[in-house]
Design a protein around this motif. Structure first.
Motif, PDB file in Angstrom:
ATOM      1  N   ILE A  89     -25.930 -34.893 -21.015  1.00  0.00           N
ATOM      2  CA  ILE A  89     -26.915 -34.116 -20.281  1.00  0.00           C
ATOM      3  C   ILE A  89     -26.890 -32.518 -20.614  1.00  0.00           C
ATOM      4  O   ILE A  89     -26.297 -32.221 -21.152  1.00  0.00           O
ATOM      5  CB  ILE A  89     -25.856 -34.127 -18.515  1.00  0.00           C
ATOM      6  N   SER A  90     -28.344 -31.742 -20.568  1.00  0.00           N
ATOM      7  CA  SER A  90     -28.285 -30.422 -21.088  1.00  0.00           C
ATOM      8  C   SER A  90     -29.132 -29.806 -20.047  1.00  0.00           C
ATOM      9  O   SER A  90     -29.837 -30.462 -18.561  1.00  0.00           O
ATOM     10  CB  SER A  90     -28.316 -30.447 -21.767  1.00  0.00           C
ATOM     11  N   ALA A  91     -29.464 -28.634 -19.596  1.00  0.00           N
ATOM     12  CA  ALA A  91     -29.718 -27.668 -19.027  1.00  0.00           C
ATOM     13  C   ALA A  91     -30.411 -26.677 -19.584  1.00  0.00           C
ATOM     14  O   ALA A  91     -30.113 -25.499 -20.158  1.00  0.00           O
ATOM     15  CB  ALA A  91     -28.910 -27.144 -17.585  1.00  0.00           C
ATOM     16  N   ASN A  92     -31.614 -26.848 -19.281  1.00  0.00           N
ATOM     17  CA  ASN A  92     -32.259 -25.357 -19.476  1.00  0.00           C
ATOM     18  C   ASN A  92     -32.263 -24.289 -19.048  1.00  0.00           C
ATOM     19  O   ASN A  92     -31.729 -24.354 -17.453  1.00  0.00           O
ATOM     20  CB  ASN A  92     -33.763 -25.656 -19.847  1.00  0.00           C
ATOM     21  N   PHE A 151     -25.195 -26.888 -15.792  1.00  0.00           N
ATOM     22  CA  PHE A 151     -25.771 -25.938 -14.757  1.00  0.00           C
ATOM     23  C   PHE A 151     -26.005 -24.867 -16.382  1.00  0.00           C
ATOM     24  O   PHE A 151     -24.960 -24.426 -17.081  1.00  0.00           O
ATOM     25  CB  PHE A 151     -24.156 -25.331 -14.150  1.00  0.00           C
ATOM     26  N   ALA A 152     -26.926 -24.275 -16.000  1.00  0.00           N
ATOM     27  CA  ALA A 152     -27.264 -23.162 -16.653  1.00  0.00           C
ATOM     28  C   ALA A 152     -26.551 -21.937 -17.034  1.00  0.00           C
ATOM     29  O   ALA A 152     -26.625 -22.047 -15.102  1.00  0.00           O
ATOM     30  CB  ALA A 152     -28.797 -23.300 -17.041  1.00  0.00           C
ATOM     31  N   LYS A 153     -26.593 -21.068 -17.237  1.00  0.00           N
ATOM     32  CA  LYS A 153     -25.953 -19.456 -16.592  1.00  0.00           C
ATOM     33  C   LYS A 153     -26.939 -19.409 -15.785  1.00  0.00           C
ATOM     34  O   LYS A 153     -27.189 -18.970 -15.775  1.00  0.00           O
ATOM     35  CB  LYS A 153     -25.727 -18.594 -17.185  1.00  0.00           C
ATOM     36  N   GLY A 154     -25.976 -18.934 -14.514  1.00  0.00           N
ATOM     37  CA  GLY A 154     -26.538 -18.262 -13.574  1.00  0.00           C
ATOM     38  C   GLY A 154     -26.900 -19.125 -12.280  1.00  0.00           C
ATOM     39  O   GLY A 154     -27.060 -18.432 -11.144  1.00  0.00           O
TER      40      GLY A 154
END
Length: 116
Positions: free
Chosen positions: A19-22, A44-47
């Protein structure tokens, strides 16, 4: 019939690679879900965050990459890769990503006696 989905069977996998998040995203990938248990990967992307909510079941999170901050009933917990926290049923909790991170969420729901 496979009870666990969206992941290879009979192969060694690294969950963090599944899994990955942009930027600006929280991504989830359900691996299993029924009336007793839910197993989901999150990136989760940063923030990014999941706001305060609760669950009918006990929710166990294991950080698999990076670091995440969890607030459970007003108490803050910072977890790193390899660490686990159980968030009890019905207690309000939230998830925060000061930096990008990934986690595995397992929720075990109370038994429904009408299913026996």
């Amino acid at each position: 019939m496979a009870f666990i989905k969206n992941i290879e069977h009979e192969e060694i996998v690294r969950l963090a690679d599944e899994i990955s998040a942009n930027t600006g995203q929280v991504v989830s990938k359900t691996l299993a879900q029924n009336s007793c248990v839910s197993i989901t990967l999150f990136a989760f992307a940063k923030g990014e965050e999941i706001g305060t909510h609760d669950s009918a079941g006990d929710a166990m999170v294991t950080v698999i990459e990076g670091k995440g901050r969890f607030v459970v009933d007003g108490r803050e917990y910072c977890l790193s890769a390899g660490e686990t926290l159980v968030m009890p049923a019905r207690k309000p909790h939230s998830v925060h990503a000061e930096d990008a991170f990934k986690m595995l969420l397992t929720v075990v729901f109370p038994r429904n006696d009408s299913e026996t």
